[in-house]
Design an enzyme around this catalytic site. Structure first.
Site, PDB file in Angstrom:
ATOM      1  N   GLU A 128     -54.845  26.843  37.797  1.00 16.89           N
ATOM      2  CA  GLU A 128     -56.493  26.447  37.963  1.00 16.89           C
ATOM      3  C   GLU A 128     -56.893  27.833  37.660  1.00 16.89           C
ATOM      4  O   GLU A 128     -57.669  27.948  36.646  1.00 16.89           O
ATOM      5  CB  GLU A 128     -57.092  25.776  38.855  1.00 16.89           C
ATOM      6  CG  GLU A 128     -56.800  24.347  38.804  1.00 16.89           C
ATOM      7  CD  GLU A 128     -56.745  23.440  37.802  1.00 16.89           C
ATOM      8  OE1 GLU A 128     -57.638  23.666  36.982  1.00 16.89           O
ATOM      9  OE2 GLU A 128     -55.933  22.630  37.377  1.00 16.89           O
ATOM     10  N   TRP A 156     -56.311  28.855  34.202  1.00 13.05           N
ATOM     11  CA  TRP A 156     -57.280  28.143  33.314  1.00 13.05           C
ATOM     12  C   TRP A 156     -58.498  28.929  33.190  1.00 13.05           C
ATOM     13  O   TRP A 156     -59.060  29.212  31.963  1.00 13.05           O
ATOM     14  CB  TRP A 156     -57.566  26.785  33.720  1.00 13.05           C
ATOM     15  CG  TRP A 156     -56.834  25.593  33.315  1.00 13.05           C
ATOM     16  CD1 TRP A 156     -55.826  24.891  34.111  1.00 13.05           C
ATOM     17  CD2 TRP A 156     -56.809  25.015  31.942  1.00 13.05           C
ATOM     18  NE1 TRP A 156     -55.302  23.943  33.279  1.00 13.05           N
ATOM     19  CE2 TRP A 156     -55.573  24.146  31.871  1.00 13.05           C
ATOM     20  CE3 TRP A 156     -57.309  25.470  30.967  1.00 13.05           C
ATOM     21  CZ2 TRP A 156     -55.420  23.314  30.921  1.00 13.05           C
ATOM     22  CZ3 TRP A 156     -57.278  24.488  29.705  1.00 13.05           C
ATOM     23  CH2 TRP A 156     -55.839  23.536  29.736  1.00 13.05           C
ATOM     24  N   TRP A 165     -73.300  13.736  15.129  1.00 10.83           N
ATOM     25  CA  TRP A 165     -73.829  13.531  16.418  1.00 10.83           C
ATOM     26  C   TRP A 165     -75.123  12.863  16.196  1.00 10.83           C
ATOM     27  O   TRP A 165     -75.773  13.037  15.317  1.00 10.83           O
ATOM     28  CB  TRP A 165     -74.069  14.847  16.694  1.00 10.83           C
ATOM     29  CG  TRP A 165     -72.771  15.641  17.386  1.00 10.83           C
ATOM     30  CD1 TRP A 165     -72.354  16.770  16.656  1.00 10.83           C
ATOM     31  CD2 TRP A 165     -71.535  15.316  17.952  1.00 10.83           C
ATOM     32  NE1 TRP A 165     -70.935  17.345  16.954  1.00 10.83           N
ATOM     33  CE2 TRP A 165     -70.609  16.473  18.032  1.00 10.83           C
ATOM     34  CE3 TRP A 165     -71.420  14.376  19.025  1.00 10.83           C
ATOM     35  CZ2 TRP A 165     -69.258  16.394  18.622  1.00 10.83           C
ATOM     36  CZ3 TRP A 165     -70.158  14.428  19.862  1.00 10.83           C
ATOM     37  CH2 TRP A 165     -69.241  15.331  19.766  1.00 10.83           C
ATOM     38  N   ASN A 201     -64.913  18.987  39.156  1.00 13.49           N
ATOM     39  CA  ASN A 201     -64.194  19.040  38.016  1.00 13.49           C
ATOM     40  C   ASN A 201     -63.887  17.806  37.267  1.00 13.49           C
ATOM     41  O   ASN A 201     -64.227  17.717  36.247  1.00 13.49           O
ATOM     42  CB  ASN A 201     -62.877  19.971  38.189  1.00 13.49           C
ATOM     43  CG  ASN A 201     -62.193  19.958  36.610  1.00 13.49           C
ATOM     44  OD1 ASN A 201     -62.851  20.534  35.827  1.00 13.49           O
ATOM     45  ND2 ASN A 201     -61.003  19.775  36.514  1.00 13.49           N
ATOM     46  N   TRP A 213     -71.957  18.034  21.996  1.00 13.39           N
ATOM     47  CA  TRP A 213     -71.317  18.927  23.390  1.00 13.39           C
ATOM     48  C   TRP A 213     -72.409  19.976  23.575  1.00 13.39           C
ATOM     49  O   TRP A 213     -72.429  20.543  24.860  1.00 13.39           O
ATOM     50  CB  TRP A 213     -69.959  19.029  23.043  1.00 13.39           C
ATOM     51  CG  TRP A 213     -69.526  20.069  22.018  1.00 13.39           C
ATOM     52  CD1 TRP A 213     -69.198  19.896  20.893  1.00 13.39           C
ATOM     53  CD2 TRP A 213     -69.546  21.633  21.941  1.00 13.39           C
ATOM     54  NE1 TRP A 213     -68.923  20.882  20.010  1.00 13.39           N
ATOM     55  CE2 TRP A 213     -69.243  22.151  20.797  1.00 13.39           C
ATOM     56  CE3 TRP A 213     -69.904  22.644  23.206  1.00 13.39           C
ATOM     57  CZ2 TRP A 213     -69.174  23.393  20.421  1.00 13.39           C
ATOM     58  CZ3 TRP A 213     -69.728  23.940  22.295  1.00 13.39           C
ATOM     59  CH2 TRP A 213     -69.571  24.467  21.357  1.00 13.39           C
ATOM     60  N   TRP A 237     -66.416  22.290  27.431  1.00 15.57           N
ATOM     61  CA  TRP A 237     -67.233  21.099  26.773  1.00 15.57           C
ATOM     62  C   TRP A 237     -66.349  21.002  25.290  1.00 15.57           C
ATOM     63  O   TRP A 237     -66.337  19.992  25.106  1.00 15.57           O
ATOM     64  CB  TRP A 237     -68.528  21.833  26.398  1.00 15.57           C
ATOM     65  CG  TRP A 237     -69.429  21.605  27.457  1.00 15.57           C
ATOM     66  CD1 TRP A 237     -69.974  22.134  28.518  1.00 15.57           C
ATOM     67  CD2 TRP A 237     -70.261  20.257  27.638  1.00 15.57           C
ATOM     68  NE1 TRP A 237     -70.687  21.492  29.468  1.00 15.57           N
ATOM     69  CE2 TRP A 237     -70.852  20.060  29.012  1.00 15.57           C
ATOM     70  CE3 TRP A 237     -69.843  18.807  27.119  1.00 15.57           C
ATOM     71  CZ2 TRP A 237     -71.503  18.931  29.429  1.00 15.57           C
ATOM     72  CZ3 TRP A 237     -70.616  17.824  27.606  1.00 15.57           C
ATOM     73  CH2 TRP A 237     -71.276  17.824  28.662  1.00 15.57           C
TER      74      TRP A 237
HETATM   75  P1  FAD Z   1     -60.800  24.684  42.199  1.00 15.30           P
HETATM   76  O1  FAD Z   1     -60.156  23.453  41.689  1.00 15.30           O
HETATM   77  O2  FAD Z   1     -60.819  25.067  43.640  1.00 15.30           O
HETATM   78  O3  FAD Z   1     -60.081  25.985  41.341  1.00 15.30           O
HETATM   79  C1  FAD Z   1     -60.105  27.199  41.620  1.00 15.30           C
HETATM   80  C2  FAD Z   1     -60.708  28.177  40.671  1.00 15.30           C
HETATM   81  O4  FAD Z   1     -60.080  27.815  39.449  1.00 15.30           O
HETATM   82  C3  FAD Z   1     -62.215  27.814  40.105  1.00 15.30           C
HETATM   83  O5  FAD Z   1     -62.948  28.204  41.034  1.00 15.30           O
HETATM   84  C4  FAD Z   1     -62.092  28.293  38.832  1.00 15.30           C
HETATM   85  O6  FAD Z   1     -62.428  29.641  38.809  1.00 15.30           O
HETATM   86  C5  FAD Z   1     -60.999  28.088  38.253  1.00 15.30           C
HETATM   87  N1  FAD Z   1     -60.614  26.966  37.482  1.00 15.30           N
HETATM   88  C6  FAD Z   1     -60.588  25.558  38.051  1.00 15.30           C
HETATM   89  N2  FAD Z   1     -60.516  24.647  37.061  1.00 15.30           N
HETATM   90  C7  FAD Z   1     -60.850  25.520  35.943  1.00 15.30           C
HETATM   91  C8  FAD Z   1     -60.988  25.020  34.648  1.00 15.30           C
HETATM   92  N3  FAD Z   1     -60.773  23.613  34.067  1.00 15.30           N
HETATM   93  N4  FAD Z   1     -61.398  25.871  33.506  1.00 15.30           N
HETATM   94  C9  FAD Z   1     -61.586  27.025  34.032  1.00 15.30           C
HETATM   95  N5  FAD Z   1     -61.178  27.621  35.000  1.00 15.30           N
HETATM   96  C10 FAD Z   1     -61.123  26.527  36.181  1.00 15.30           C
HETATM   97  N6  FAD Z   1     -65.955  26.439  35.366  1.00 15.30           N
HETATM   98  C11 FAD Z   1     -66.790  27.432  35.920  1.00 15.30           C
HETATM   99  O7  FAD Z   1     -66.394  28.252  36.574  1.00 15.30           O
HETATM  100  N7  FAD Z   1     -67.877  27.498  35.011  1.00 15.30           N
HETATM  101  C12 FAD Z   1     -68.466  26.463  34.140  1.00 15.30           C
HETATM  102  O8  FAD Z   1     -69.339  26.894  33.533  1.00 15.30           O
HETATM  103  C13 FAD Z   1     -67.704  25.497  33.816  1.00 15.30           C
HETATM  104  N8  FAD Z   1     -67.955  24.572  33.104  1.00 15.30           N
HETATM  105  C14 FAD Z   1     -67.308  23.453  33.042  1.00 15.30           C
HETATM  106  C15 FAD Z   1     -67.530  22.474  31.929  1.00 15.30           C
HETATM  107  C16 FAD Z   1     -67.036  21.282  31.751  1.00 15.30           C
HETATM  108  C17 FAD Z   1     -67.476  20.494  30.806  1.00 15.30           C
HETATM  109  C18 FAD Z   1     -65.659  21.116  32.484  1.00 15.30           C
HETATM  110  C19 FAD Z   1     -64.927  19.878  32.229  1.00 15.30           C
HETATM  111  C20 FAD Z   1     -65.157  22.096  33.236  1.00 15.30           C
HETATM  112  C21 FAD Z   1     -66.067  23.238  33.493  1.00 15.30           C
HETATM  113  N9  FAD Z   1     -65.502  24.294  34.459  1.00 15.30           N
HETATM  114  C22 FAD Z   1     -66.371  25.489  34.776  1.00 15.30           C
HETATM  115  C23 FAD Z   1     -64.234  24.193  35.072  1.00 15.30           C
HETATM  116  C24 FAD Z   1     -64.376  23.393  36.566  1.00 15.30           C
HETATM  117  O9  FAD Z   1     -64.876  22.376  36.532  1.00 15.30           O
HETATM  118  C25 FAD Z   1     -64.663  24.437  37.710  1.00 15.30           C
HETATM  119  O10 FAD Z   1     -64.245  25.658  37.443  1.00 15.30           O
HETATM  120  C26 FAD Z   1     -64.262  23.955  38.874  1.00 15.30           C
HETATM  121  O11 FAD Z   1     -64.796  22.623  39.089  1.00 15.30           O
HETATM  122  C27 FAD Z   1     -64.852  24.764  40.003  1.00 15.30           C
HETATM  123  O12 FAD Z   1     -64.696  24.285  41.304  1.00 15.30           O
HETATM  124  P2  FAD Z   1     -63.955  24.649  42.391  1.00 15.30           P
HETATM  125  O13 FAD Z   1     -64.014  26.290  42.421  1.00 15.30           O
HETATM  126  O14 FAD Z   1     -63.693  24.063  43.466  1.00 15.30           O
HETATM  127  O15 FAD Z   1     -62.212  24.548  41.698  1.00 15.30           O
END
Ligand code: FAD
Length: 474
Positions: free
Chosen positions: A275, A278, A306, A341, A359, A382
Site C-alpha cells: 500500500e 501504491w 457524464w 479505502n 469523477w 478517482w
Molecule cells: P493503510 O491501509 O493503513 O495504508 C498505509 C498507507 O499506504 C496510507 O496511509 C497511504 O499513504 C498508502 N495507501 C494505502 N492505500 C493507498 C492507495 N489505494 N493509493 C495510494 N496510497 C495508498 N489516499 C490519500 O492519501 N489521499 C487521497 O486524497 C486519497 N484519495 C483517494 C480517492 C479514492 C477514490 C480512492 C479509492 C482512494 C484514495 N486514497 C487516497 C487511497 C486510500 O484510500 C488511502 O490512502 C487510505 O484509505 C488511507 O488510510 P490508511 O492510512 O489507514 O491506509
C-alpha cells in the site's frame, strides 16, 4: 557562520527530514513555512487540510522550540518571502525537499533559478517519497502504467535505507536574531462554522501524533492487516494518510518500522508495504502524466456522456443516496475528514457508475473534505474507480453497494455507526432497508422517504444504463 533557510511544506517534521538535517550540518538554520495557496493552481488546500495545517504548523513550531529552534511563518509569493528572509538573516543557502505536484514543481524550479541568480546556494533533497518518481523506469525507459511491475521494479531496484538521525539543532544552529514570523491564527485556516468537532476528536496533527499512530498500528493492527484492511467496521488500517501527506512522518520511517516489526517477511507486512508502494505509484503517475488531475488518462473517456446532475451530486455529498454503505462513507468523510479505502472505492463507483456523475466532481469534493487530500493519490483513486486511469478497474466492473456492504460490513456495524437512523435494523436488512417488511421498519422507527431516503436509483437499472453509456465510447 553560514545560515541556511529550510523551506518546508510537505515535510512538516524534524526527524528524517533530509533538507533540515543537511542544513543543520552546515551551520545556522532557519526553518520556514510560506502560506501561498494561490501557487498551487486550482489545487490549493481544501477546508479539511487547512484545519490540519493550522494544527500541524503549531505542533512543529513547538517541537522545534523544544529543540532550540523555531518555525518562521510567512505568507505571499514564495520567492519574495524567501528573498526577504535571506536578506533579514544573511542566509546564503536555501534547502528544501522536492515537491512533486505539477504546479509546485514548476514553481520550485523558477524559485531555484531566481535564487541562484541572486548568488544563493539552492539544494533539494528526496524526503517525501521512497524513490524519485523519475528513477523507476520500464525496460524500454518509459514510465509504468501498471502497478505490479512497478512494485517489482521498485523493490528490486535500490534499498530503502535507514532514516536519518536527529538534526543538529539548538543554540549552536540558531541565527543571531530570529526574523519576524506571522501568527498562524492570522491565516484563518480554522473553520468559522463549527464543523470540525469530529476532526478534533479523531486526529492529533503533528510529528508526535504520526508516530503514535504508527506505534499503535504496529502494536494492535499490523498482525492482521491482510485480512482486516478491507473491513471498515474494524480498526484494521493505520490511518496514517494525513500524516504522510503532510510529511509529519516519512515513508522511509514507516517502511523501516514495519520491516523491523516483521522480522521474517510476512504476508501482513508485505500487504501493508504494497500500500505504501501504491502511494509511490500514484506520484510516479502524477509526475509522468500531470494533466491527469483534470483529464482522463485514457483519452476515450474525454467523450464519456457524464450526467449534469447537481441534485444527485448533492445527495451523494450529504450521504442521502438511500444506499446505507454509501451514505455511511460520505458521512464518515464529512465528520472526520477521512474514509476507509474500501468505502472510498464503493462511493466513487456509485458516483461515477450508478449516478454517471463525472469523477472530477467526486475528486473535488474529496479534495475539500479529506484531511489526507493528496493530488497524486486522489487523482489515481478517482481515475481508477471511473475506469479512465492507469491500471484502472474496467468501467464495466461496477460495484454493487448492497453486496459490497454485506461482504465488508457483515454485521452492519459501520452503517450503524454513521447512519444512526438505521441503527436498530437487524443485519439482514441493514444494507437494503427497502426490502424489510413495513411492520419491522415501523418497529425500529424507520420510515423510508422520511427518516431515511429511498434508494435514489435502482442499482440494477443504473448498471444497465451505465453499460449502455460506456458503449458510446468503447
Ligand atoms: P493503510 O491501509 O493503513 O495504508 C498505509 C498507507 O499506504 C496510507 O496511509 C497511504 O499513504 C498508502 N495507501 C494505502 N492505500 C493507498 C492507495 N489505494 N493509493 C495510494 N496510497 C495508498 N489516499 C490519500 O492519501 N489521499 C487521497 O486524497 C486519497 N484519495 C483517494 C480517492 C479514492 C477514490 C480512492 C479509492 C482512494 C484514495 N486514497 C487516497 C487511497 C486510500 O484510500 C488511502 O490512502 C487510505 O484509505 C488511507 O488510510 P490508511 O492510512 O489507514 O491506509
Amino acid at each position: 557562520m553560514s545560515t541556511t533557510l529550510v523551506w518546508l511544506s510537505r515535510d512538516l517534521r524534524r526527524l528524517d527530514n533530509p533538507a533540515l538535517y543537511h542544513a543543520a550540518q552546515r551551520g545556522n538554520v532557519v526553518p520556514v513555512y510560506i502560506w501561498s495557496p494561490g501557487e498551487e493552481g486550482d489545487w490549493g488546500p481544501g477546508g479539511a487540510r487547512r484545519w490540519w495545517l493550522h494544527h500541524s504548523l503549531t505542533a512543529l513550531d513547538q517541537d522545534l522550540r523544544d529543540h532550540g529552534s523555531r518555525l518562521v511563518l510567512r505568507s505571499g509569493k514564495s520567492l519574495a518571502a524567501l528573498r526577504d528572509l535571506t536578506a533579514a538573516t544573511g542566509a546564503d543557502a536555501v534547502y528544501w525537499n522536492t515537491r512533486y505536484e505539477p504546479a509546485l514543481h514548476q514553481r520550485d524550479e523558477q524559485v531555484a533559478e531566481a535564487l541562484k541568480s541572486d548568488g544563493v546556494e539552492v539544494k533539494t533533497f528526496a524526503g517525501t517519497l521512497l524513490h524519485d518518481p523519475d528513477a523507476i523506469r520500464t525496460g524500454s525507459g518509459g514510465p509504468y502504467k501498471v502497478y505490479t511491475p512497478f512494485w517489482r521494479k521498485m523493490t528490486a531496484q535500490t534499498a530503502i535505507g535507514e532514516p536519518l538521525g536527529p538534526p543538529r539543532l539548538g543554540e549552536t544552529s540558531a541565527p543571531e536574531a530570529w526574523p519576524e514570523s506571522a501568527p498562524v491564527a492570522d491565516w484563518g485556516l480554522l473553520p468559522t462554522i463549527d464543523w470540525d468537532g469530529g476532526l478534533d476528536d479523531t486526529w492529533t496533527p503533528g510529528e508526535q501524533g504520526a508516530h503514535d499512530r504508527l506505534e499503535r498500528f504496529i502494536a494492535e493492527a499490523a498482525i492482521d492487516y491482510e485480512d482486516e484492511r478491507n473491513r471498515p467496521d474494524h480498526h484494521g488500517t493505520a490511518m496514517l494518510s494525513p500524516h504522510l501527506h503532510h510529511g509529519e512522518i516519512s515513508p522511509r520511517q514507516v517502511w523501516t518500522a514495519v520491516e523491523a516489526w516483521a522480522t521474517n517477511s510476512n504476508a501482513d507486512a508485505t500487504a501493508f508495504l504494497k500500500e505504501i508502494a501504491w502511494r509511490e505509484f500514484s506520484y510516479h503517475l502524477l509526475y509522468h502524466f500531470p494533466a491527469t488531475t483534470d483529464a482522463p488518462l485514457k483519452d476515450k473517456f474525454a467523450a464519456f456522456p457524464w450526467a449534469n446532475d447537481a441534485d444527485g451530486l448533492e445527495r451523494w455529498q450529504k450521504g442521502l443516496t438511500g444506499y446505507p454503505i454509501v451514505d455511511a462513507g460520505m458521512r464518515q468523510l464529512y465528520h472526520i475528514g477521512w474514509m476507509h479505502n474500501r468505502v472510498r472505492m464503493i462511493v466513487a463507483s456509485f458516483l461515477t457508475k450508478d449516478l454517471l456523475i463525472a469523477w472530477q466532481d467526486g475528486a473535488r469534493w474529496f479534495w475539500d473534505t479529506l484531511v489526507d487530500a493528496d493530488l497524486a493519490s486522489n487523482t489515481m483513486g478517482w481515475q481508477w474507480a471511473a475506469g479512465s486511469g492507469a491500471d484502472a478497474q474496467p468501467f464495466f466492473r461496477i460495484f454493487n453497494p448492497i453486496s459490497q456492504g454485506e461482504r465488508y460490513d457483515p454485521n452492519g456495524d459501520y452503517v450503524r455507526r454513521w447512519v444512526p437512523e438505521l441503527a436498530k435494523l437487524p443485519k439482514k436488512y441493514i444494507h437494503k432497508p427497502w426490502e424489510a417488511p413495513r411492520a419491522l421498519l415501523e418497529q425500529f422507527g424507520v420510515v423510508l422517504g422520511d427518516t431515511y431516503p429511498k434508494p435514489m436509483v435502482d442499482h440494477a437499472e443504473a448498471r444497465d444504463i451505465a453499460l449502455e453509456a460506456y458503449q458510446q465510447i468503447k
